[in-house]
Motif scaffolding. Structure first.
Motif, short mmCIF file in Angstrom:
data_model
loop_
_atom_site.label_atom_id
_atom_site.label_comp_id
_atom_site.label_asym_id
_atom_site.label_seq_id
_atom_site.Cartn_x
_atom_site.Cartn_y
_atom_site.Cartn_z
N LEU A 1 -32.92 12.37 41.12
CA LEU A 1 -32.76 10.92 41.05
C LEU A 1 -31.44 10.61 40.36
CD1 LEU A 1 -34.09 8.07 41.34
CD2 LEU A 1 -35.05 8.45 39.06
N GLU B 1 -30.82 -2.88 39.95
CA GLU B 1 -32.21 -2.73 39.51
C GLU B 1 -32.31 -3.00 38.01
OE1 GLU B 1 -35.23 -2.19 40.63
OE2 GLU B 1 -34.69 -1.94 42.72
N LEU C 1 -28.86 7.84 38.74
CA LEU C 1 -28.79 6.51 38.14
C LEU C 1 -27.39 6.28 37.62
CD1 LEU C 1 -32.05 6.64 35.99
CD2 LEU C 1 -31.79 5.66 38.26
N ALA D 1 -39.71 1.89 35.47
CA ALA D 1 -39.17 1.36 36.72
C ALA D 1 -40.19 0.44 37.38
CB ALA D 1 -38.83 2.51 37.66
N ASP E 1 -27.81 5.63 48.09
CA ASP E 1 -28.29 4.49 47.30
C ASP E 1 -29.48 3.86 48.01
OD1 ASP E 1 -26.54 4.62 45.22
OD2 ASP E 1 -25.15 3.14 46.00
N LEU F 1 -39.69 0.20 43.24
CA LEU F 1 -38.75 1.32 43.19
C LEU F 1 -39.52 2.64 43.14
CD1 LEU F 1 -35.90 2.44 42.96
CD2 LEU F 1 -36.05 2.10 40.49
N VAL G 1 -29.51 2.94 41.89
CA VAL G 1 -30.44 4.05 42.01
C VAL G 1 -30.16 4.75 43.32
CG1 VAL G 1 -32.87 4.71 42.11
CG2 VAL G 1 -32.16 2.77 40.68
#
Length: 156
Positions: free
Chosen positions: A88, A66, A90, A139, A61, A143, A81
């Motif tokens: 990636l 977010e 999520l 995003a 993480d 980030l 995230v």
């Protein structure tokens, strides 16, 4: 010393139970309406889950709570995230599992386009996913700076 026979205790108990019943009824009525609203957004979370459902695996993480836009839907302060060699990650962090959405694992090679965008009047990045296009994620720039070195990497 008070007893349960006092009028204020009885009245307050009835009011509390009434509010509890009203809240339960509101939840039962509003949850399907809100879920239906979030369901059909083009390229939204559920659509991405069809292509990028996340298997269990290691993740690091980098950020929690977010705010992201997935498709056309804003997920405010509820997305965790993570970074992994394979992509990636999520996931939605909602209390009591409300409005559950499956976690996503987006391979680094599936991020096919990067464009400047705005999110709450701040600099952000629109990540285009898939070729042919599957969806998009907007995003915040902070980030994006963390994930930028990973974009385009092939998994081992």
């Amino acid at each position: 010393m008070w007893t349960s026979n006092e009028p204020w205790f009885i009245v307050s108990t009835i009011v509390f139970l009434g509010l509890l019943a009203l809240a339960s009824l509101a939840y039962a009525v509003l949850k399907p309406v809100i879920s239906a609203h979030f369901k059909g957004a083009g390229g939204g979370w559920s659509h991405l889950a069809y292509y990028y459902a996340a298997p269990e695996g290691p993740r690091r993480d980098i950020s929690r709570r977010e705010t992201l836009v997935v498709g056309k839907i804003l997920y405010r302060n509820c997305v965790a995230v993570g970074l992994a060699e394979d992509g990636l990650r999520l996931s939605i962090d909602m209390p009591l599992g409300l409005f559950y959405k499956p976690p996503l694992l987006i391979p680094w090679t599936e991020i096919t386009g990067v464009e400047e965008a705005r999110l709450y009047w701040r600099r952000a990045v629109l990540l285009r996913l898939g070729a042919p296009p599957v969806g998009s994620i907007t995003a915040p720039m902070q980030l994006y700076e963390k994930i930028r070195p990973w974009i385009g990497k092939r998994s081992l």
